[in-house]
Enzyme design. Structure first.
Site, PDB file in Angstrom:
ATOM      1  N   LYS A 198      56.766   9.687  43.391  1.00 35.70           N
ATOM      2  CA  LYS A 198      57.379  10.964  43.788  1.00 35.70           C
ATOM      3  C   LYS A 198      57.227  11.890  42.587  1.00 35.70           C
ATOM      4  CE  LYS A 198      61.934  12.882  45.054  1.00 35.70           C
ATOM      5  NZ  LYS A 198      63.329  12.540  45.397  1.00 35.70           N
ATOM      6  N   ASP A 249      57.902  15.307  40.943  1.00 31.33           N
ATOM      7  CA  ASP A 249      58.850  16.414  41.086  1.00 31.33           C
ATOM      8  C   ASP A 249      58.473  17.567  40.152  1.00 31.33           C
ATOM      9  OD1 ASP A 249      61.102  17.700  42.049  1.00 31.33           O
ATOM     10  OD2 ASP A 249      62.417  15.973  41.749  1.00 31.33           O
ATOM     11  N   TRP A 273      67.038  27.129  46.902  1.00 29.46           N
ATOM     12  CA  TRP A 273      67.291  25.694  46.879  1.00 29.46           C
ATOM     13  C   TRP A 273      68.156  25.309  48.088  1.00 29.46           C
ATOM     14  CZ3 TRP A 273      71.818  22.766  46.413  1.00 29.46           C
ATOM     15  CH2 TRP A 273      71.601  21.382  46.303  1.00 29.46           C
ATOM     16  N   CYS A 331      57.042  16.947  45.421  1.00 30.78           N
ATOM     17  CA  CYS A 331      58.434  17.374  45.522  1.00 30.78           C
ATOM     18  C   CYS A 331      58.664  18.464  44.492  1.00 30.78           C
ATOM     19  CB  CYS A 331      59.343  16.179  45.238  1.00 30.78           C
ATOM     20  SG  CYS A 331      61.093  16.593  45.173  1.00 30.78           S
ATOM     21  N   ASN A 375      60.937  20.798  38.805  1.00 33.57           N
ATOM     22  CA  ASN A 375      62.217  21.469  39.055  1.00 33.57           C
ATOM     23  C   ASN A 375      62.442  22.769  38.303  1.00 33.57           C
ATOM     24  OD1 ASN A 375      63.491  19.805  41.049  1.00 33.57           O
ATOM     25  ND2 ASN A 375      63.586  18.201  39.517  1.00 33.57           N
ATOM     26  N   ASP A 399      65.117   9.616  39.744  1.00 37.52           N
ATOM     27  CA  ASP A 399      65.374  10.130  38.397  1.00 37.52           C
ATOM     28  C   ASP A 399      66.376   9.247  37.643  1.00 37.52           C
ATOM     29  OD1 ASP A 399      65.540  11.814  36.269  1.00 37.52           O
ATOM     30  OD2 ASP A 399      66.305  13.541  37.391  1.00 37.52           O
ATOM     31  N   ASP A 410      65.958  19.645  49.551  1.00 32.67           N
ATOM     32  CA  ASP A 410      67.040  18.718  49.202  1.00 32.67           C
ATOM     33  C   ASP A 410      68.131  18.767  50.254  1.00 32.67           C
ATOM     34  OD1 ASP A 410      65.883  17.727  46.948  1.00 32.67           O
ATOM     35  OD2 ASP A 410      67.040  18.924  45.536  1.00 32.67           O
TER      36      ASP A 410
HETATM   37  C1  GLA Z   1      65.073  17.136  42.671  1.00 37.33           C
HETATM   38  C2  GLA Z   1      64.563  16.430  43.913  1.00 37.33           C
HETATM   39  C3  GLA Z   1      65.562  15.361  44.339  1.00 37.33           C
HETATM   40  C4  GLA Z   1      65.798  14.384  43.205  1.00 37.33           C
HETATM   41  C5  GLA Z   1      66.227  15.127  41.960  1.00 37.33           C
HETATM   42  C6  GLA Z   1      66.273  14.199  40.768  1.00 37.33           C
HETATM   43  O1  GLA Z   1      66.199  17.892  42.960  1.00 37.33           O
HETATM   44  O2  GLA Z   1      64.335  17.336  44.939  1.00 37.33           O
HETATM   45  O3  GLA Z   1      65.093  14.687  45.476  1.00 37.33           O
HETATM   46  O4  GLA Z   1      64.617  13.667  42.975  1.00 37.33           O
HETATM   47  O5  GLA Z   1      65.341  16.197  41.652  1.00 37.33           O
HETATM   48  O6  GLA Z   1      66.658  14.842  39.612  1.00 37.33           O
END
Ligand code: GLA
Length: 735
Positions: free
Chosen positions: A474, A476, A193, A526, A478, A361, A548
């Site tokens: 966007k 995402d 990350w 993303c 994660n 978010d 990020d």
């Molecule tokens: C990830 C994305 C960020 C943001 C956060 C929101 O880390 O890479 O750009 O959108 O999630 O929780």
């Protein structure tokens, strides 16, 4: 059956199927403008790779290529097989395929059966070579799609059989490649990350080197499936032979580099077989992902322009189109906002002059409000406290300000603290007999399950149904797959070892449905930063989030590394508060791609705001060159105290050159030498202007001088980078 009988049977079978068998010296060239991969059968009808390198002027010359090498040592005469198998004892290199037949036998001996060549509607040449097991009704189609002008080859396989029961595929690579040089230098990428795409150069000398992922999804969080392999000597931007590419698969990948007894390279690329034995029913077909690469004979510059052109022309969604500049609220507010605060931010976006506001978010969840990353994921209803009038109100208010509105989602994921988790536990990937393991407090939905696929599709579909003018998404992702067990596969008596493959296929099915209904709307790929960037997903996305980490000094390096494999039009770069560099440096760096801002726009000092407004205007003036032009990396920040990159339009009349100081030490020598430009017309005359000059500073040189392209490419131009001028953007225009 002894081996002689087996061989005889193989020959008889093959004759019965295809009389072409006896054209044993028939070469099958897979050619682009400059590159040729040549396949040829040997006397046992095994298909081998006899040439990987420059295309020859006369195709008949390929016929004798095999005889030029003596790769005939016992136990190593199949090292250059076109698709290496496990289970016959005269192949000892890494197999591309390993299977257990319906009768429990685990041998495989693939012999050439036939080939066909067609032209695809987009103009690529598709060659399909069918191999068949000498004994079993088991087939592998080796597929090669060759893109002539871009020198790009896509390679994959289609595996099928008509045995009496299921065949287990223990390994099923997309391709193997054989390289005939003697020295190999691999650049692969470490990551994590905020540290994505950190290059490592390794000379491969003996044995096996593997780059791989076992994360299940967001496959390149801790490494990437991009690589370059230089032959004979390390490649530079303008010299050396280098193969550059990736396995286009949003899942576990494995790329193996085996230096064999001849010191030649046997490369096997495909889905990582780890925990992934796949049962294939008779009559069905398994299509492997595409291994996509180019070979350049003039260094990495040509190689990356090949890949960038190919992506823009044929792969990236709307690769020839336009993109939107934007203001994102993630770092300006994190989870702490309400609709009034957002509407206030719209004004800042309008004032800056960007096209779109992106709500990040934190906008959803009611029983479990999304006020931090530990709750709400999965409950895609507007949070009533923060947004009492819902998303339609925001879209409308943004419209009143004359800007578009986009939104963040992470639809494949779920927090255990969510209504989705409470209602649909069977949609969550989890080991029910073991404690749950979380990554960023969340878990992954089971996309092998068509109901979960419908749900994910519905997240996007509902947003568009309620907000037809929603202009950007966007998307995402994660978390990797930590709890790799599927209730759906279990209920349907399918092996758990299908999970990783079917997850990736399930996601692609959802994206296909989204694009069938909403073909154009821009979507950013993303993944907690740059954890997901494979070329297959870029068919559904217009752009991706690199990292990020938006510290501009780090970004010079991160963007530099991504640029070997991706065009600038696909790269989202945002100006944020990260890093110590001045605002101008941050804006200049973010302008080398798709420009965005993630700052408190309303709180900008007047001179900073004026600078940003002017820089956005400048960007709108040159963005077409950055998005659609050719990229030349001029000064490598790993080797110099500065970085320099330029984009040139097709006509070679307009160019923009970005220069950055990357070493702040007093003894640094960034300002010493001129930067030699590339890609210009030597016969044309050019004028150079400085763009994005901050405040009332003056350009750092005489803008009235005229230079020939010849001069600029051979002597160069000194942008005068130093501690007081750490970033300089130049516009170079023909008279
Ligand atoms: C990830 C994305 C960020 C943001 C956060 C929101 O880390 O890479 O750009 O959108 O999630 O929780």
């Amino acid at each position: 059956m002894n081996s002689f009988k087996l061989l005889l049977l193989a020959v008889i079978c093959s004759i019965a199927i295809d009389p072409v068998l006896h054209a044993q010296t028939t070469a099958i060239p897979i050619e682009t403008k400059n590159v040729a991969i040549v396949l040829q059968t040997d006397k046992n009808n095994h298909l081998k790779i006899v040439h990987t390198g420059r295309a020859l002027a006369s195709a008949t010359d390929y016929e004798t290529a095999a005889a030029a090498y003596r790769l005939t040592s016992q136990g190593a005469n199949l090292n250059n097989a076109a698709y290496t198998v496990a289970g016959i004892n005269n192949n000892f290199v890494e197999p591309a395929i390993a299977v257990v037949h319906a009768d429990g036998n685990n041998s495989l001996d693939l012999v050439y059966e036939k080939q066909r060549m067609t032209t695809t509607p987009e103009g690529a040449t598709l060659t399909v070579v069918t191999l068949k097991d000498a004994v079993y009704p088991f087939y592998v189609d080796l597929c090669f799609k060759a893109w002539k002008n871009e020198d790009v080859i896509e390679q994959w396989t289609e595996i099928r059989h008509t045995e009496k029961g299921k065949v287990t595929l223990n390994k099923y690579a997309s391709a193997n490649v054989y390289l005939f040089d003697d020295r190999f230098y691999l650049t692969s990428y470490n990551g994590n990350w905020a540290k994505e795409m950190q290059p490592e150069l390794t000379q491969l000398k003996q044995g096996m080197h593997t780059i791989e992922s076992r994360l299940g999804t967001r496959e390149n969080l801790i490494g990437t499936q991009n690589f370059m392999l230089a032959m004979d000597q390390p490649a530079t931007e303008t010299t050396g032979t280098v193969l550059m590419g990736q396995l286009a698969w949003n899942g576990n990948y494995s790329i193996q580099f085996e230096t064999d007894t001849y010191k030649k390279m046997h490369l096997v690329a495909g889905i990582n077989p780890w925990q992934s034995a796949y049962e294939l029913k008779p009559g069905s077909r398994f299509e492997t992902p595409k291994f996509i690469y180019t070979i350049s004979f003039n260094g990495t510059g040509t190689g990356s322009r090949n890949l960038q052109r190919w992506l823009r022309n044929y792969q990236l969604l709307d690769g020839k189109g336009e993109r939107l500049t934007l203001l994102n609220n993630w770092e300006a507010t994190y989870f702490n906002f309400d609709q009034n605060k957002l509407v206030d931010l719209f004004k800042g976006a309008k004032d800056l002059g960007v096209d779109l506001f992106l709500l990040d978010d934190g906008w959803f969840g009611n029983k479990y409000p999304r006020n931090s990353d530990n709750a709400g994921l999965g409950d895609w209803q507007e949070n009533k406290k923060k947004l009492p009038d819902g998303i339609p109100y925001l879209v409308n208010e943004a419209g009143k300000q004359g800007i578009k509105f986009g939104i963040w989602i992470e639809p494949e994921m779920v927090n255990p603290k969510s209504e989705l988790y409470e209602k649909h536990l069977d949609w969550v990937l989890r080991e029910e007999k073991r404690p749950e393991i979380y990554f960023r407090n969340q878990m992954v939905l089971d996309l092998t399950n068509p109901e979960a696929q419908d749900f994910v599709f519905g997240v996007v579909d509902n947003l568009f149904k309620k907000n037809p003018s929603l202009a950007f998404i966007k998307w995402d992702c994660n978390a990797p797959i930590f709890n790799g067990h599927s209730k759906y596969l279990e209920k349907n008596k399918l092996p758990q070892s299908h999970l990783y493959v079917e997850y990736t296929r399930g996601l692609e099915k959802v994206l296909q449905r989204i694009r069938a209904k909403y073909p154009k709307v821009p979507m950013m790929l993303c993944s907690g930063g740059g954890g997901r960037t494979d070329y297959t997903l870029l068919k559904y996305f217009t752009e991706f989030w690199l990292s990020d980490d938006t510290d501009p000094l780090e970004r010079v390096f991160i963007q530099w590394n991504y640029s070997y494999y991706y065009p600038a039009i696909a790269m989202c770069n945002h100006v944020t508060e990260w890093g110590k560099q001045p605002l101008k440096y941050r804006v200049d760096v973010a302008s080398m791609g798709k420009l965005g801002f993630d700052i408190k726009a309303n709180d900008l000092k007047p001179e900073d705001k004026a600078f940003c407004q002017q820089a956005i205007k400048n960007y709108n003036g040159f963005k077409d060159i950055v998005w659609h032009g050719d990229l030349y990396r001029l000064k490598n920040p790993y080797e110099n105290d500065m970085a320099s990159l330029m984009f040139v339009n097709k006509e070679r009349t307009k160019s923009v050159v970005f220069n950055y100081l990357t070493n702040w030490r007093y003894v640094g020598d960034a300002a010493l030498d001129p930067v030699k430009l590339q890609g210009l017309d030597p016969a044309k005359k050019y004028k150079i202007k400085e763009l994005n000059v901050y405040g009332n500073q003056k350009p750092g040189f005489d803008e009235s001088k005229v230079y020939s392209g010849d001069y600029l490419m051979n002597i160069g131009f000194n942008p005068n980078i130093n501690l007081r001028r750490p970033s300089v953007v130049l516009s170079v225009e023909a008279l």
